[in-house]
Design a protein around this motif. Structure first.
Motif, PDB file in Angstrom:
ATOM      1  N   MET A 190       0.835  -1.207   0.000  1.00  0.00           N
ATOM      2  CA  MET A 190       0.000   0.000   0.000  1.00  0.00           C
ATOM      3  C   MET A 190       0.866   1.251   0.000  1.00  0.00           C
ATOM      4  O   MET A 190       0.569   2.228  -0.702  1.00  0.00           O
ATOM      5  CB  MET A 190      -0.929  -0.006   1.216  1.00  0.00           C
ATOM      6  N   ILE A 191       1.941   1.222   0.776  1.00  0.00           N
ATOM      7  CA  ILE A 191       2.851   2.372   0.788  1.00  0.00           C
ATOM      8  C   ILE A 191       3.448   2.586  -0.594  1.00  0.00           C
ATOM      9  O   ILE A 191       3.502   3.720  -1.100  1.00  0.00           O
ATOM     10  CB  ILE A 191       3.967   2.154   1.835  1.00  0.00           C
ATOM     11  N   GLN A 192       3.855   1.512  -1.226  1.00  0.00           N
ATOM     12  CA  GLN A 192       4.460   1.609  -2.550  1.00  0.00           C
ATOM     13  C   GLN A 192       3.474   2.153  -3.573  1.00  0.00           C
ATOM     14  O   GLN A 192       3.865   2.894  -4.492  1.00  0.00           O
ATOM     15  CB  GLN A 192       4.963   0.231  -2.982  1.00  0.00           C
ATOM     16  N   ARG A 193       2.184   1.814  -3.406  1.00  0.00           N
ATOM     17  CA  ARG A 193       1.152   2.255  -4.350  1.00  0.00           C
ATOM     18  C   ARG A 193       0.599   3.636  -4.021  1.00  0.00           C
ATOM     19  O   ARG A 193      -0.259   4.144  -4.729  1.00  0.00           O
ATOM     20  CB  ARG A 193       0.017   1.236  -4.363  1.00  0.00           C
ATOM     21  N   GLY A 194       1.050   4.219  -2.929  1.00  0.00           N
ATOM     22  CA  GLY A 194       0.627   5.575  -2.595  1.00  0.00           C
ATOM     23  C   GLY A 194      -0.582   5.673  -1.696  1.00  0.00           C
ATOM     24  O   GLY A 194      -1.141   6.764  -1.526  1.00  0.00           O
ATOM     25  N   GLY A 195      -1.001   4.564  -1.101  1.00  0.00           N
ATOM     26  CA  GLY A 195      -2.128   4.625  -0.178  1.00  0.00           C
ATOM     27  C   GLY A 195      -2.949   3.360  -0.198  1.00  0.00           C
ATOM     28  O   GLY A 195      -2.686   2.421  -0.970  1.00  0.00           O
ATOM     29  N   GLY A 196      -3.949   3.334   0.655  1.00  0.00           N
ATOM     30  CA  GLY A 196      -4.824   2.173   0.745  1.00  0.00           C
ATOM     31  C   GLY A 196      -5.777   2.339   1.905  1.00  0.00           C
ATOM     32  O   GLY A 196      -5.883   3.415   2.507  1.00  0.00           O
ATOM     33  N   CYS A 197      -6.465   1.264   2.221  1.00  0.00           N
ATOM     34  CA  CYS A 197      -7.480   1.335   3.262  1.00  0.00           C
ATOM     35  C   CYS A 197      -7.592  -0.013   3.960  1.00  0.00           C
ATOM     36  O   CYS A 197      -7.537  -1.060   3.303  1.00  0.00           O
ATOM     37  CB  CYS A 197      -8.821   1.725   2.642  1.00  0.00           C
TER      38      CYS A 197
END
Length: 254
Positions: free
Chosen positions: A129-136
């Motif tokens: 998620m950090i690598q993709r710029g976010g998440g939930c």
């Protein structure tokens, strides 16, 4: 669209029955790609039915309390779908025992699945998620986290831990644009709960009467909880993190 999850990948632990199955159904409805992670093998049948209907749903058998298995779920989801956008930590068990009836093995099993499992799944999902710029992440709690009941001690402690985990992760991960929230269900009339009540000698009429006495006039269903989870995972909740959303038909107002 606010309810559009097209192109999003959602991992739902404990997604083969009860609340988890209802959550899967709602996310599929809004176009998400789904990974059902569950120790129960019947999740394979559910996934196959969704695939036949043209949906991107996969099943991975998993014991969330085992680090290697939790890690494997996330890695497989990333390999097949390119990443994980939403993690729903729903897997849990609800065995009953009072303090003197709770031995170490019982305690370890309940805390291992309900709390450690959420920690392990979150730990596995966050780097991507950090690598993709976010998440939930949406964790499933319980009203038992804030109330006492003789035979639900281990369960209540595990769900109290879920609330603490939610708030801690929300604060720690906000800088990475990862939101973390918790949905606290009330008394949900899942198939398993209905079976339990009937085994205790309650008939359907008595169960219905209990629902009638609720402030909003009925018991909760898995769909009620799923709606709250989808809301928390979507764009309408884009500025909500570290929060506990109770869905109990007003039961906790008493």
């Amino acid at each position: 669209m606010d309810w559009n999850f097209e192109g999003k990948t959602v991992v739902v632990t404990g997604g083969s029955k009860g609340i988890g199955r209802a959550i899967v159904k709602q996310f599929v409805r809004y176009g998400a790609r789904i990974v059902i992670a569950d120790v129960a093998e019947n999740g394979e049948e559910d996934a196959a039915q969704w695939v036949q209907a043209g949906r991107a749903v996969r099943f991975i058998q998993c014991d969330v309390s085992v680090p290697e298995e939790a890690e494997s779920v996330i890695r497989k989801a990333e390999l097949e779908f390119g990443g994980v956008d939403v993690l729903v930590n729903n897997a849990g068990i609800f065995p009953r025992a009072d303090l003197l009836g709770t031995d170490e093995a019982f305690w370890d099993k309940v805390l291992g699945i309900n709390l450690k499992g959420a920690y392990l799944m979150s730990q596995a999902a966050v780097p991507g998620m950090i690598q993709r710029g976010g998440g939930c992440m949406v964790n499933i709690g319980s009203l038992h986290a804030r109330m006492g009941e003789e035979t639900t001690m281990a369960y209540a402690v595990s769900k109290g831990g879920i609330i603490t985990l939610t708030r801690n992760l929300a604060r720690a991960l906000a800088k990475h644009r990862i939101r973390v929230n918790c949905v606290n269900p009330g008394w949900v009339m899942s198939d398993g709960e209905l079976e339990r009540l009937k085994a205790l000698g309650m008939d359907q009429e008595e169960i219905d009467k209990r629902g009638d006495r609720m402030p909003l006039g009925r018991m909760q269903t898995g769909k009620d909880i799923a709606g709250a989870v989808v809301f928390m995972a979507g764009d309408l909740a884009g500025q909500i993190t570290g929060q506990i959303l109770t869905v109990d038909g007003g039961a906790s107002l008493r």
